[in-house]
Motif scaffolding. Structure first.
Motif, mmCIF file in Angstrom:
data_model
loop_
_atom_site.group_PDB
_atom_site.id
_atom_site.type_symbol
_atom_site.label_atom_id
_atom_site.label_comp_id
_atom_site.label_asym_id
_atom_site.label_seq_id
_atom_site.Cartn_x
_atom_site.Cartn_y
_atom_site.Cartn_z
ATOM 1 N N LEU A 116 -0.819 27.540 38.274
ATOM 2 C CA LEU A 116 -0.101 28.357 39.250
ATOM 3 C C LEU A 116 0.039 29.792 38.739
ATOM 4 O O LEU A 116 0.578 30.024 37.666
ATOM 5 C CB LEU A 116 1.284 27.753 39.503
ATOM 6 N N PRO A 117 -0.451 30.787 39.497
ATOM 7 C CA PRO A 117 -0.314 32.178 39.049
ATOM 8 C C PRO A 117 1.134 32.647 39.153
ATOM 9 O O PRO A 117 1.864 32.242 40.041
ATOM 10 C CB PRO A 117 -1.209 32.969 40.006
ATOM 11 N N GLU A 118 1.519 33.506 38.222
ATOM 12 C CA GLU A 118 2.890 34.025 38.239
ATOM 13 C C GLU A 118 2.954 35.501 37.883
ATOM 14 O O GLU A 118 3.988 35.996 37.464
ATOM 15 C CB GLU A 118 3.784 33.206 37.308
ATOM 16 N N ALA A 126 7.099 34.224 43.804
ATOM 17 C CA ALA A 126 8.323 33.583 44.290
ATOM 18 C C ALA A 126 8.179 32.066 44.245
ATOM 19 O O ALA A 126 9.108 31.355 43.869
ATOM 20 C CB ALA A 126 8.660 34.050 45.701
ATOM 21 N N TYR A 127 6.993 31.575 44.598
ATOM 22 C CA TYR A 127 6.755 30.137 44.553
ATOM 23 C C TYR A 127 6.821 29.634 43.111
ATOM 24 O O TYR A 127 7.399 28.578 42.840
ATOM 25 C CB TYR A 127 5.401 29.794 45.181
ATOM 26 N N ALA A 128 6.268 30.382 42.166
ATOM 27 C CA ALA A 128 6.323 30.003 40.748
ATOM 28 C C ALA A 128 7.771 29.902 40.281
ATOM 29 O O ALA A 128 8.129 28.986 39.534
ATOM 30 C CB ALA A 128 5.541 31.003 39.892
ATOM 31 N N GLU A 129 8.616 30.832 40.712
ATOM 32 C CA GLU A 129 10.032 30.780 40.330
ATOM 33 C C GLU A 129 10.715 29.550 40.931
ATOM 34 O O GLU A 129 11.541 28.911 40.286
ATOM 35 C CB GLU A 129 10.754 32.066 40.755
ATOM 36 N N TYR A 130 10.347 29.210 42.149
ATOM 37 C CA TYR A 130 10.878 27.997 42.783
ATOM 38 C C TYR A 130 10.440 26.758 41.996
ATOM 39 O O TYR A 130 11.244 25.857 41.746
ATOM 40 C CB TYR A 130 10.388 27.916 44.236
ATOM 41 N N VAL A 131 9.178 26.708 41.605
ATOM 42 C CA VAL A 131 8.662 25.572 40.842
ATOM 43 C C VAL A 131 9.378 25.461 39.495
ATOM 44 O O VAL A 131 9.755 24.364 39.067
ATOM 45 C CB VAL A 131 7.131 25.678 40.657
ATOM 46 N N ALA A 134 12.693 23.905 40.063
ATOM 47 C CA ALA A 134 12.540 22.474 40.344
ATOM 48 C C ALA A 134 12.235 21.704 39.060
ATOM 49 O O ALA A 134 12.789 20.618 38.833
ATOM 50 C CB ALA A 134 11.435 22.257 41.371
ATOM 51 N N TYR A 135 11.372 22.254 38.203
ATOM 52 C CA TYR A 135 11.083 21.611 36.917
ATOM 53 C C TYR A 135 12.348 21.501 36.079
ATOM 54 O O TYR A 135 12.616 20.472 35.461
ATOM 55 C CB TYR A 135 10.028 22.403 36.139
ATOM 56 N N HIS A 136 13.123 22.580 36.022
ATOM 57 C CA HIS A 136 14.355 22.572 35.231
ATOM 58 C C HIS A 136 15.302 21.478 35.723
ATOM 59 O O HIS A 136 15.864 20.723 34.926
ATOM 60 C CB HIS A 136 15.027 23.942 35.275
ATOM 61 N N GLN A 137 15.471 21.378 37.031
ATOM 62 C CA GLN A 137 16.351 20.339 37.579
ATOM 63 C C GLN A 137 15.811 18.948 37.263
ATOM 64 O O GLN A 137 16.561 18.047 36.904
ATOM 65 C CB GLN A 137 16.528 20.504 39.089
ATOM 66 N N SER A 138 14.515 18.770 37.377
ATOM 67 C CA SER A 138 13.892 17.489 37.059
ATOM 68 C C SER A 138 14.121 17.118 35.595
ATOM 69 O O SER A 138 14.360 15.947 35.264
ATOM 70 C CB SER A 138 12.389 17.548 37.357
ATOM 71 N N ASP A 139 14.078 18.107 34.722
ATOM 72 C CA ASP A 139 14.273 17.849 33.292
ATOM 73 C C ASP A 139 15.725 17.485 32.993
ATOM 74 O O ASP A 139 15.995 16.620 32.150
ATOM 75 C CB ASP A 139 13.820 19.057 32.479
ATOM 76 N N LEU A 140 16.666 18.121 33.684
ATOM 77 C CA LEU A 140 18.075 17.725 33.556
ATOM 78 C C LEU A 140 18.246 16.281 34.024
ATOM 79 O O LEU A 140 18.954 15.483 33.395
ATOM 80 C CB LEU A 140 18.972 18.654 34.371
ATOM 81 N N ASP A 141 17.565 15.934 35.119
ATOM 82 C CA ASP A 141 17.624 14.565 35.621
ATOM 83 C C ASP A 141 17.000 13.584 34.635
ATOM 84 O O ASP A 141 17.469 12.449 34.497
ATOM 85 C CB ASP A 141 16.925 14.456 36.980
ATOM 86 N N THR A 142 15.933 14.003 33.951
ATOM 87 C CA THR A 142 15.316 13.141 32.940
ATOM 88 C C THR A 142 16.329 12.761 31.872
ATOM 89 O O THR A 142 16.458 11.593 31.507
ATOM 90 C CB THR A 142 14.088 13.829 32.305
ATOM 91 N N VAL A 143 17.072 13.735 31.376
ATOM 92 C CA VAL A 143 18.082 13.452 30.348
ATOM 93 C C VAL A 143 19.183 12.562 30.929
ATOM 94 O O VAL A 143 19.662 11.636 30.273
ATOM 95 C CB VAL A 143 18.642 14.749 29.740
ATOM 96 N N ARG A 144 19.550 12.790 32.181
ATOM 97 C CA ARG A 144 20.567 11.954 32.826
ATOM 98 C C ARG A 144 20.097 10.501 32.897
ATOM 99 O O ARG A 144 20.840 9.573 32.575
ATOM 100 C CB ARG A 144 20.867 12.487 34.228
ATOM 101 N N VAL A 145 18.833 10.284 33.280
ATOM 102 C CA VAL A 145 18.300 8.922 33.369
ATOM 103 C C VAL A 145 18.196 8.300 31.979
ATOM 104 O O VAL A 145 18.518 7.116 31.802
ATOM 105 C CB VAL A 145 16.938 8.899 34.109
ATOM 106 N N ILE A 146 17.781 9.065 30.979
ATOM 107 C CA ILE A 146 17.730 8.548 29.607
ATOM 108 C C ILE A 146 19.123 8.105 29.165
ATOM 109 O O ILE A 146 19.292 7.053 28.554
ATOM 110 C CB ILE A 146 17.134 9.595 28.633
ATOM 111 N N ARG A 147 20.144 8.888 29.493
ATOM 112 C CA ARG A 147 21.527 8.495 29.164
ATOM 113 C C ARG A 147 21.900 7.183 29.855
ATOM 114 O O ARG A 147 22.520 6.309 29.262
ATOM 115 C CB ARG A 147 22.513 9.580 29.574
#
Length: 156
Positions: A116-118, A126-131, A134-147
Motif C-alpha cells: 500500500l503506497p503512503e 488517507a487510506y493508509a492512515e485508516y489501515v 485498523a491494524y493498531h486496533q486489531s493488535d490491541l484485540d490480539t492482546v485482549r484475546v491472548i489475555r
C-alpha cells in the motif's frame, strides 16, 4: 506501507493489568496461527494446508475472498505471517515479536510491510492512515484475546 508499533502486555506501573509470562503470550500467538478466527473479525474459516516444525501454510476465508499465507514460528520469540499477493489481495507481512525492554515489562512489537503506497500527497495516503488505525486496533484485540486465553486456564 511500513508500519510498526508496540502493545504493552505487562507494565509493573499498571496494577490493573494481569501479568502474563512469555509462555502464555507465546501460546496465545500459537493459537492465532492455528485458528485466527477469534483474532480476526470477519474471518469465516482458517484451514492449515501444510505443516512443518517451524511453518504453517494456511488458507483464510473472508467471505468470497481466499487469502493464502505462510506462518513462520521462532518459538518463544516471534511469529511471521506472509500473505501471498493475488489479483484481489496485495499481499504483505506481519511480524509479531515478544520483547522485554525492562525487567517486568513485556511487549509485543507488530511490524507490517505491505504494498500500500503512503507517500505524502498520494491519494492513497488517507487510506493508509485508516489501515494503520485498523491494524493498531486489531493488535490491541490480539492482546485482549491472548489475555482471555491465558485467564481461561488453558495454559498449565
Amino acid at each position: 506501507m511500513n508500519f510498526e508499533h508496540v502493545v504493552v502486555v505487562n507494565d509493573p506501573a499498571d496494577p490493573l493489568l494481569t501479568e502474563l509470562n512469555r509462555e502464555e503470550v507465546w501460546f496465545g500467538l500459537l493459537c492465532r496461527a492455528e485458528d485466527a478466527r477469534p483474532f480476526l473479525p470477519g474471518l469465516e474459516a482458517c484451514m492449515i494446508v501444510e505443516r512443518s516444525e517451524s511453518e504453517l501454510v494456511r488458507e483464510l476465508q473472508f467471505g468470497s475472498a481466499l487469502i493464502r499465507d505462510r506462518v513462520t514460528l521462532m518459538p518463544m520469540e516471534s511469529i511471521r505471517f506472509e500473505s501471498e499477493r493475488t489479483a484481489s489481495h496485495p499481499g504483505g507481512s506481519l511480524t509479531i515479536t515478544i520483547e522485554e525492554p525492562a525487567e517486568g515489562v513485556l511487549v509485543l512489537r507488530f511490524r507490517y510491510l505491505t504494498t500500500l503506497p503512503e507517500e505524502a500527497g498520494s491519494p492513497d495516503r488517507a487510506y493508509a492512515e485508516y489501515v494503520k488505525a485498523a491494524y493498531h486496533q486489531s493488535d490491541l484485540d490480539t492482546v485482549r484475546v491472548i489475555r482471555m486465553i491465558a485467564e481461561s486456564g488453558r495454559i498449565q
